[in-house]
Write a protein that holds these residues in place. Structure first.
Motif, PDB file in Angstrom:
ATOM      1  N   ILE A  24      -5.444   3.987   5.623  1.00  0.00           N
ATOM      2  CA  ILE A  24      -4.852   3.219   6.503  1.00  0.00           C
ATOM      3  C   ILE A  24      -5.787   2.348   6.194  1.00  0.00           C
ATOM      4  N   THR A  25      -7.180   1.729   6.432  1.00  0.00           N
ATOM      5  CA  THR A  25      -6.906   0.262   6.143  1.00  0.00           C
ATOM      6  C   THR A  25      -6.804  -0.405   4.725  1.00  0.00           C
ATOM      7  N   GLY A  26      -6.406   0.585   4.107  1.00  0.00           N
ATOM      8  CA  GLY A  26      -5.852   0.104   2.190  1.00  0.00           C
ATOM      9  C   GLY A  26      -4.764  -0.842   2.276  1.00  0.00           C
ATOM     10  N   PHE A  27      -3.495  -0.021   3.545  1.00  0.00           N
ATOM     11  CA  PHE A  27      -2.740  -0.943   3.610  1.00  0.00           C
ATOM     12  C   PHE A  27      -2.514  -2.198   4.937  1.00  0.00           C
ATOM     13  N   VAL A 164       0.951   5.359  -8.566  1.00  0.00           N
ATOM     14  CA  VAL A 164       1.868   6.377  -7.711  1.00  0.00           C
ATOM     15  C   VAL A 164       2.097   7.977  -8.453  1.00  0.00           C
ATOM     16  N   PRO A 165       2.728   7.778  -9.778  1.00  0.00           N
ATOM     17  CA  PRO A 165       2.605   8.881 -10.178  1.00  0.00           C
ATOM     18  C   PRO A 165       1.267   9.790 -10.563  1.00  0.00           C
ATOM     19  N   SER A 176      -0.763   8.393  -3.146  1.00  0.00           N
ATOM     20  CA  SER A 176      -0.488   8.327  -4.426  1.00  0.00           C
ATOM     21  C   SER A 176       0.751   7.458  -3.168  1.00  0.00           C
ATOM     22  N   GLY A 177       1.160   7.908  -1.739  1.00  0.00           N
ATOM     23  CA  GLY A 177       2.024   7.527  -0.664  1.00  0.00           C
ATOM     24  C   GLY A 177       2.057   5.479  -0.224  1.00  0.00           C
ATOM     25  N   LEU A 178       0.681   6.016  -0.184  1.00  0.00           N
ATOM     26  CA  LEU A 178       0.190   4.743  -0.293  1.00  0.00           C
ATOM     27  C   LEU A 178       0.313   3.491  -0.956  1.00  0.00           C
ATOM     28  N   TYR A 179      -0.010   3.929  -2.039  1.00  0.00           N
ATOM     29  CA  TYR A 179       0.159   2.628  -3.255  1.00  0.00           C
ATOM     30  C   TYR A 179       2.365   2.530  -3.296  1.00  0.00           C
ATOM     31  N   ALA A 180       2.652   3.109  -2.988  1.00  0.00           N
ATOM     32  CA  ALA A 180       4.365   3.606  -3.021  1.00  0.00           C
ATOM     33  C   ALA A 180       4.864   2.227  -2.495  1.00  0.00           C
TER      34      ALA A 180
END
Length: 208
Positions: A24-27, A164-165, A176-180
């Motif tokens: 969350i904080t990364g986003f 992501v992968p 992984s979802g965050l990096y997407a």
């Protein structure tokens, strides 16, 4: 199919609360950076502290160490955004200089080969060379971001495509979802910063 989806969501939900807070904080810090907000730096420092633990637990040692560099570069970037412009003024968005591209490319290649070799032969790193490449690319992109170079977002796009992968493979599903999502934010950041760079260049153009 439904069973596989159930297993995924069960596994993702079962990931540590620490990872979810880091996500969350990364986003938040990337979104703030895309908006040219100084708040991206304190948020990034907090997020990096959390991700250092998350990556270490996932045996992604290079990425864990990377968080320490990110913290230092965030402190540096915070100062630069405030005082790194002409005559101690705030920085504006500019293009990456040719010499900076040379340093970035050579640095990424050397780090990837060298540190990847070390991780492969002296640690139990999961994906040593890919881990090293994403680390090197992230460092390069972060440096360009601290200098408000437009093209930092292009490097982030490449790095995010690889992350992501890798993170999915390590079952770090929220990350992984965050990096997407980062991919989308990086594209957004590039569009916004390109507009800002054009505006800054137009302002500096002397009137004839």
């Amino acid at each position: 199919m439904l069973h596989s989806l159930y297993e995924f969501w069960t596994s993702a939900a079962g990931n540590s609360p620490l990872e979810w807070v880091a996500v969350i904080t990364g986003f938040a810090c990337v979104w703030l950076a895309a908006r040219e907000s100084l708040w991206n730096f304190p948020v990034a420092i907090f997020s990096c502290l959390l991700f250092a633990v998350v990556y270490f637990r996932g045996k992604l040692y290079s990425d864990s160490i990377l968080q320490g560099f990110f913290i230092l570069m965030s402190i540096y970037g915070w100062y630069e955004w405030l005082h790194g412009g002409k005559q101690d003024t705030a920085l504006v968005v500019t293009r990456t200089r040719p010499w900076e591209w040379v340093v970035v490319v050579v640095g990424v290649v050397v780090f990837t080969l060298g540190f990847g070799y070390y991780l492969q032969h002296h640690t139990d790193a999961a994906v040593p060379h890919w881990d090293s490449f994403t680390t090197a690319g992230s460092l390069a992109a972060q440096y360009l971001l601290t200098r408000k170079r437009l093209e930092n977002w292009l490097i982030w796009i490449v790095v995010d495509l690889i992350y992501v992968p890798i993170l999915w493979y390590k079952q770090l599903y929220p990350t992984s979802g965050l990096y997407a999502v980062y991919l989308i934010l990086a594209a957004y950041g590039y569009v916004e910063w390109r507009r800002a760079a054009r505006a800054a260049a137009a302002t500096e153009t002397p009137v004839v």
